[in-house]
Design an enzyme around this catalytic site. Sequence first.
Site, PDB file in Angstrom:
ATOM      1  N   PHE A 172      45.147  39.240  45.219  1.00  7.41           N
ATOM      2  CA  PHE A 172      46.247  40.214  45.314  1.00  7.41           C
ATOM      3  C   PHE A 172      45.800  41.653  45.091  1.00  7.41           C
ATOM      4  CE2 PHE A 172      46.127  39.816  40.673  1.00  7.41           C
ATOM      5  CZ  PHE A 172      46.359  41.129  40.289  1.00  7.41           C
ATOM      6  N   SER A 249      39.914  34.527  41.598  1.00  8.29           N
ATOM      7  CA  SER A 249      39.537  34.105  40.240  1.00  8.29           C
ATOM      8  C   SER A 249      38.490  32.995  40.277  1.00  8.29           C
ATOM      9  CB  SER A 249      40.782  33.593  39.529  1.00  8.29           C
ATOM     10  OG  SER A 249      41.226  32.409  40.188  1.00  8.29           O
ATOM     11  N   CYS A 304      38.173  44.084  40.204  1.00  9.11           N
ATOM     12  CA  CYS A 304      37.076  43.207  39.762  1.00  9.11           C
ATOM     13  C   CYS A 304      35.916  44.048  39.257  1.00  9.11           C
ATOM     14  CB  CYS A 304      36.619  42.307  40.881  1.00  9.11           C
ATOM     15  SG  CYS A 304      35.873  43.224  42.207  1.00  9.11           S
ATOM     16  N   GLU A 404      38.442  37.315  31.229  1.00 12.69           N
ATOM     17  CA  GLU A 404      38.705  38.533  32.008  1.00 12.69           C
ATOM     18  C   GLU A 404      40.170  38.910  31.751  1.00 12.69           C
ATOM     19  OE1 GLU A 404      38.955  37.910  36.276  1.00 12.69           O
ATOM     20  OE2 GLU A 404      38.168  39.909  36.655  1.00 12.69           O
TER      21      GLU A 404
HETATM   22  P1  NAD Z   1      43.559  33.990  42.454  1.00 15.73           P
HETATM   23  O1  NAD Z   1      42.325  33.163  42.348  1.00 15.73           O
HETATM   24  O2  NAD Z   1      44.715  33.620  41.624  1.00 15.73           O
HETATM   25  O3  NAD Z   1      44.069  33.975  43.979  1.00 15.73           O
HETATM   26  C1  NAD Z   1      43.183  34.229  45.037  1.00 15.73           C
HETATM   27  C2  NAD Z   1      43.556  33.352  46.223  1.00 15.73           C
HETATM   28  O4  NAD Z   1      43.322  31.983  45.924  1.00 15.73           O
HETATM   29  C3  NAD Z   1      45.009  33.484  46.623  1.00 15.73           C
HETATM   30  O5  NAD Z   1      45.073  33.560  48.020  1.00 15.73           O
HETATM   31  C4  NAD Z   1      45.652  32.215  46.079  1.00 15.73           C
HETATM   32  O6  NAD Z   1      46.698  31.748  46.899  1.00 15.73           O
HETATM   33  C5  NAD Z   1      44.512  31.215  46.063  1.00 15.73           C
HETATM   34  N1  NAD Z   1      44.534  30.305  44.906  1.00 15.73           N
HETATM   35  C6  NAD Z   1      44.825  30.633  43.616  1.00 15.73           C
HETATM   36  N2  NAD Z   1      44.654  29.554  42.817  1.00 15.73           N
HETATM   37  C7  NAD Z   1      44.236  28.543  43.614  1.00 15.73           C
HETATM   38  C8  NAD Z   1      43.879  27.177  43.367  1.00 15.73           C
HETATM   39  N3  NAD Z   1      43.899  26.654  42.144  1.00 15.73           N
HETATM   40  N4  NAD Z   1      43.526  26.413  44.423  1.00 15.73           N
HETATM   41  C9  NAD Z   1      43.469  26.940  45.654  1.00 15.73           C
HETATM   42  N5  NAD Z   1      43.807  28.220  45.940  1.00 15.73           N
HETATM   43  C10 NAD Z   1      44.175  29.013  44.939  1.00 15.73           C
HETATM   44  O7  NAD Z   1      43.114  35.497  42.213  1.00 15.73           O
HETATM   45  P2  NAD Z   1      44.058  36.774  42.099  1.00 15.73           P
HETATM   46  O8  NAD Z   1      44.793  36.713  40.816  1.00 15.73           O
HETATM   47  O9  NAD Z   1      44.820  36.974  43.350  1.00 15.73           O
HETATM   48  O10 NAD Z   1      42.956  37.934  42.029  1.00 15.73           O
HETATM   49  C11 NAD Z   1      42.393  38.387  40.837  1.00 15.73           C
HETATM   50  C12 NAD Z   1      41.009  37.816  40.619  1.00 15.73           C
HETATM   51  O11 NAD Z   1      40.179  38.134  41.732  1.00 15.73           O
HETATM   52  C13 NAD Z   1      40.298  38.414  39.411  1.00 15.73           C
HETATM   53  O12 NAD Z   1      39.618  37.385  38.745  1.00 15.73           O
HETATM   54  C14 NAD Z   1      39.311  39.395  40.020  1.00 15.73           C
HETATM   55  O13 NAD Z   1      38.180  39.676  39.240  1.00 15.73           O
HETATM   56  C15 NAD Z   1      38.945  38.673  41.271  1.00 15.73           C
HETATM   57  N6  NAD Z   1      38.398  39.574  42.271  1.00 15.73           N
HETATM   58  C16 NAD Z   1      37.058  39.523  42.500  1.00 15.73           C
HETATM   59  C17 NAD Z   1      36.487  40.399  43.411  1.00 15.73           C
HETATM   60  C18 NAD Z   1      35.018  40.358  43.665  1.00 15.73           C
HETATM   61  O14 NAD Z   1      34.588  40.896  44.687  1.00 15.73           O
HETATM   62  N7  NAD Z   1      34.237  39.752  42.801  1.00 15.73           N
HETATM   63  C19 NAD Z   1      37.291  41.314  44.098  1.00 15.73           C
HETATM   64  C20 NAD Z   1      38.659  41.324  43.841  1.00 15.73           C
HETATM   65  C21 NAD Z   1      39.204  40.441  42.927  1.00 15.73           C
END
Ligand code: NAD
Length: 520
Positions: A172, A249, A304, A404
Amino acid sequence: RILIGVGCSHFSTAAERSWRHGDTLRVPNLIGGSFVDSHSSDSIDVLNPATQEVVSRVPLTTKEEFKSAVAAAKEAFPSWRNTPITTRQRVMFKLQDLIRKNTDKLALNITTEQGKTLKDAQGDVFRGLEVVEHACGMATLQMGEYVANVSNGIDTYSIREPLGVCAGICPFNFPAMIPLWMFPVAVTCGNTYVLKPSEKDPGASMILAELAMEAGLPNGVLNIVHGTHDIVNAICDDDDIRAVSFVGSNTAGMHIYARASASGKRVQSNMGAKNHGIVMPDANVDATLNALVAAGFGAAGQRCMALSTVVFVGDSKLWEEKLVERAKALKVSAGTDPEADLGPVISKQAKERVCKLVQSGIESGARLLLDGRTIKVPGYEQGNFIGPTILADVTADMECYKEEIFGPVLICMQADSLEEAINIVNRNKYGNGAAIFTSSGIAARKFQTEIEAGQVGINVPIPVPLPFFSFTGSKASFAGDLNFYGKAGVQFYTQIKTVTQQWKDLPSGAGVSLAMPTSQ
Ligand code: NAD
């Protein structure tokens, strides 16, 4: 209702014609070039984090619709892969122009759905735009290699070819930048794509898809589906999808990495972080404090690459008080407020989680220097706001350090020497980014050499590389072999074919040899 307009009114009339019927808040799928409403009766409300108003509704795309999206991408692949690379680049050239012209619309949509300030949302768009600009000249990165006369009259060369249908799963926090890390690189390499935006803020992906179609991306080259776990699992399991890009995540990322790899796919998985800033006593005080405040609280800490942990070395600890003064001066408000420095966090649940982690820090002995948990923003009483919060005397065993936080919380630790500070950082499981603030080249060089993080800043708090490099998080912040964008991104979305050719007059009657051919 004005907000609904903000969420939807920026799609062009062409797109509105194709999907503005029935429930006007429903976000459509994009399948085979058409914006189509999902048949699913299940949907998730997208809420404006500053007001809780419903901006749009994201359907849980059905299995059949998902299959149609993959089928459309598969069908579009043969002709797209055979489209000249120069033509594919020209689509990107047009797309970068359209994104530039629509930056304000994209930014307003991001602020409405995600909460960050308009200025920050423009940065979100711009950092993605840079990847599109890079894709405009991607042909040179797709060049193969050639060695003439590896044996008599025999040459060998390698060709980089696209994989086929690829998929991207987005978080997101960067609704424009991260989709733009994914599909522009993939499609310029000749792949076709299925994108799943975050269910929390799909609007920017929809606008970008519409702009990509306007730029000339043929039907079926880019498709969009929506949903959460089920659709993600369907992507991981689908036999026609060859590669998966994930950003989000660790829980989701490691699940996706394991599940998609198990079905033979390439996976690149960018995940969570805990980025440290080491502050040496010889650093420029003013510039360092500004950098810490900007990188700790910008985007309400939901980056991130947010610099969420400060390690003060020696006497630099005395700067804590000044840090608090600067953090106090920040204005927390809705992202549309031009004076706002930081907006709300994404959801009520996110706010609750951040507050709990702060509380656990206090209960484990951390000193609360600044508490933003009870902030009220006039006019936005329903918003998920947290003011800048600072915890000092944090130690490595505390929950608030191990997890985090992903909110506007800066935690402060201390070390007696650079050596000790580096050890603190290296013992942390994450390896996305780390920065040092110093005026000593010797300290900076030691840090650069010894630090175990993939992206290193020297007097630079958020060292996110530009697209001609790659985004190189490491340790628990990344799973896979090939990083996002840059050379590695092109390598991820292409596979190598090696050709050995023989063109020579072969003597007749030379006989048959069954021995392994050698070049001797
Ligand atoms: P999230 O993991 O909750 O969601 C990311 C995607 O995965 C979404 O599209 C969601 O629908 C899907 N998803 C979530 N849980 C799932 C599961 N258990 N099984 C299958 N699909 C699932 O992450 P978020 O809250 O949207 O984003 C924040 C996280 O992203 C933070 O940890 C941040 O550090 C990380 N992030 C990392 C980078 C990087 O380049 N390293 C960049 C941006 C964000």
